[in-house]
Design an enzyme around this catalytic site. Structure first.
Site, PDB file in Angstrom:
ATOM      1  N   ARG A  98       0.829  -1.212   0.000  1.00  0.00           N
ATOM      2  CA  ARG A  98       0.000   0.000   0.000  1.00  0.00           C
ATOM      3  C   ARG A  98       0.861   1.259   0.000  1.00  0.00           C
ATOM      4  NH1 ARG A  98      -4.096  -1.585   4.967  1.00  0.00           N
ATOM      5  NH2 ARG A  98      -4.377  -3.771   4.369  1.00  0.00           N
ATOM      6  N   GLU A 169     -11.094  -1.332  -5.376  1.00  0.00           N
ATOM      7  CA  GLU A 169     -11.608  -0.386  -4.379  1.00  0.00           C
ATOM      8  C   GLU A 169     -10.709   0.848  -4.266  1.00  0.00           C
ATOM      9  OE1 GLU A 169     -12.796  -0.491   0.382  1.00  0.00           O
ATOM     10  OE2 GLU A 169     -10.960  -1.416  -0.350  1.00  0.00           O
TER      11      GLU A 169
END
Length: 481
Positions: A98, A169
């Site tokens: 991430r 997402e």
């Protein structure tokens, strides 16, 4: 930076740089990926399954889950599919990926192989590459979504979409302001325009990819007008880049009427703003996130929180619910605990599938309040951007017109304070610079004052703190003992 579709040449130039960020980027071949998607079974395509559920008025249950060792990850997804009865599956990405720290993620993968168990908080998709992602998708019979929290998710999108995932997402606001401290909105909105253009390109070649902005934001006591405003902005940004399947999300606040009103108004506002800006042919579905704040440590009490979320979404009629685990307060959940959360949720959904919540005066009033506040915020954002929603978003955060409570970003004003009223609905104690009408602000003040009178104390920051910890202590409202 403008809300304008990326030109083909500009996108290709950026793409060359993106795919060079890590060696596995070389494994991406767009035309071959399109052919791969077209050969996939329809039951593995997120947008297809969502469209069917929406038409039938059903709510689909999806857990959160992801580990670093691919065999363990596949085994977990199969367990959630077969034993848990999930309708949709996730692949949660690890925290190092991430943050685009692929080298460190690779080292942790190697250490995990030696140790025989996962050393990461999720699945390092970029390090594995396209072939491994396809192995994950081919091992299950349900659609898989990429869930993460990445400010710069361009390479992640390239690899996972080429790897057969059919839902991605996040967004330039929802995966920046609640997650990062020093990353500018100009940077993340630009990054996510790339992601959305990539999804739009797949759409142009006949491949349906669903996009889901992250609705709950910081997850605790977020007023519906805040999360709705961000959802509308990210939906408009995605639609401009050619995205045709969008799931708008909302995080449970806890008051039944407010939550139902929020879910229903979310789709109504989405249709309104897409039509206002002439985006046609976009399928909208709704996502309800079970309680995203603190959980009770006691497993039985945690099931109570999960079941309350399940009952709420069943009456609100959202298309999908993100299911929590009874181990939320303890740490990373096991596959068995995740499965038990799904089973409890689906039992409630089944029991309430034929029931609906009536359009009471209270529900209609709450819906109109949420719509009015959201429109006020978005109108000011558009005014600041001189009609451009991307530019207006940056200026809106600078001015505090957009403001997310409890967010770590230094680009967020952090002035607004939410608090519950005497019935547990989330109201606004301090509105900061939110451009809300006097009528709306007076309503919030009156409701908060009623609670203060009941509790014999002046509404203050202490009341906010009490509300944040209330559910973990077995209550919805943080009343003094």
């Amino acid at each position: 930076m403008r809300n304008k579709r990326l030109e083909t040449d500009e996108f290709k130039a950026r793409r060359q740089e993106v795919l060079k960020q890590w060696p596995t980027g070389e494994g991406v071949n767009f035309q071959e990926a399109v052919a791969y998607h077209k050969a996939m079974p329809r039951e593995n395509v997120f947008a297809e399954v969502l469209a069917k559920a929406k038409a039938e008025g059903r709510t689909l249950a999806q857990p959160r889950a992801g580990v670093s060792l691919i065999d363990e990850h596949i085994a977990m997804l199969k367990y959630l599919q077969e034993e848990g009865g999930a309708d949709l599956l996730p692949t949660t990405i690890d925290s190092l990926t991430r943050q685009n720290r692929y080298g460190e993620a690779g080292k942790a993968m190697d250490e995990g192989k030696i140790a025989g168990h996962s050393m990461l908080t999720g699945f390092p998709a970029i390090n594995y590459g396209v072939v491994a992602c396809r192995e994950v998708n081919e091992s299950v019979k349900l659609p898989c979504q990429v869930r993460h929290g990445t400010p710069d998710a361009r390479l992640l999108a390239e690899i996972t979409l080429a790897g057969g995932f059919t839902d991605f997402e996040g967004g330039g606001i929802s995966y920046n302001i609640p997650y990062a401290k020093n990353i500018s909105l100009e940077e993340t909105i630009t990054n996510w325009q790339y992601v959305d253009r990539l999804v739009g390109m797949y759409e142009e070649y006949g491949v349906r990819i669903n996009r889901e902005p992250f609705g709950p934001l910081t997850g605790t006591l977020v007023p519906p007008c805040i999360s709705h405003s961000v959802s509308m902005i990210e939906a408009l940004l995605a639609a401009e880049q050619g995205v045709k399947n969008i799931s708008l999300g909302y995080g449970q606040c806890g008051n039944l009427i407010q939550d139902i009103a929020a879910v229903q108004s979310l789709i109504e506002l989405g249709e309104e703003y897409l039509a206002r800006f002439h985006y046609q042919g976009v399928m909208l579905t709704s996502v309800f996130h079970q309680w995203m704040g603190g959980f009770p440590q006691d497993e039985s009490k945690a099931f109570g929180v999960i079941s309350w979320g399940a009952a709420t979404v069943a009456l609100a009629k959202a298309t999908k619910v993100l299911v929590k685990s009874p181990y939320e307060a303890i740490g990373i959940s096991t596959k068995e605990a995740n499965a038990s959360g799904i089973k409890a949720t689906k039992q409630i959904l089944s029991m309430l599938k034929d029931q609906s919540f009536p359009d009471t005066p209270e529900l209609l009033r709450e819906k109109e309040l949420i719509k009015s506040e959201t429109r006020s915020i978005l109108n000011k954002v558009l005014e600041l951007g001189e009609g451009d929603i991307a530019l207006g978003t940056v200026k809106g955060f600078e001015a505090g017109v957009l403001d997310i409570p409890f967010a770590p970003s230094r680009f967020n004003a952090g002035r607004i304070l939410p608090v519950r009223d005497s019935q547990g609905a989330v109201r606004i104690l301090d509105h900061g610079n939110l451009p809300l009408s006097k009528e709306c602000l007076d309503f919030h003040r009156e409701r908060i004052a009623e609670r203060g009178k009941e509790e014999g104390r002046e509404p203050s920051f202490q009341m906010v703190v009490d509300d944040i910890y209330a559910i973990g202590k077995g209550r919805l409202i943080g009343r003094p003992r």
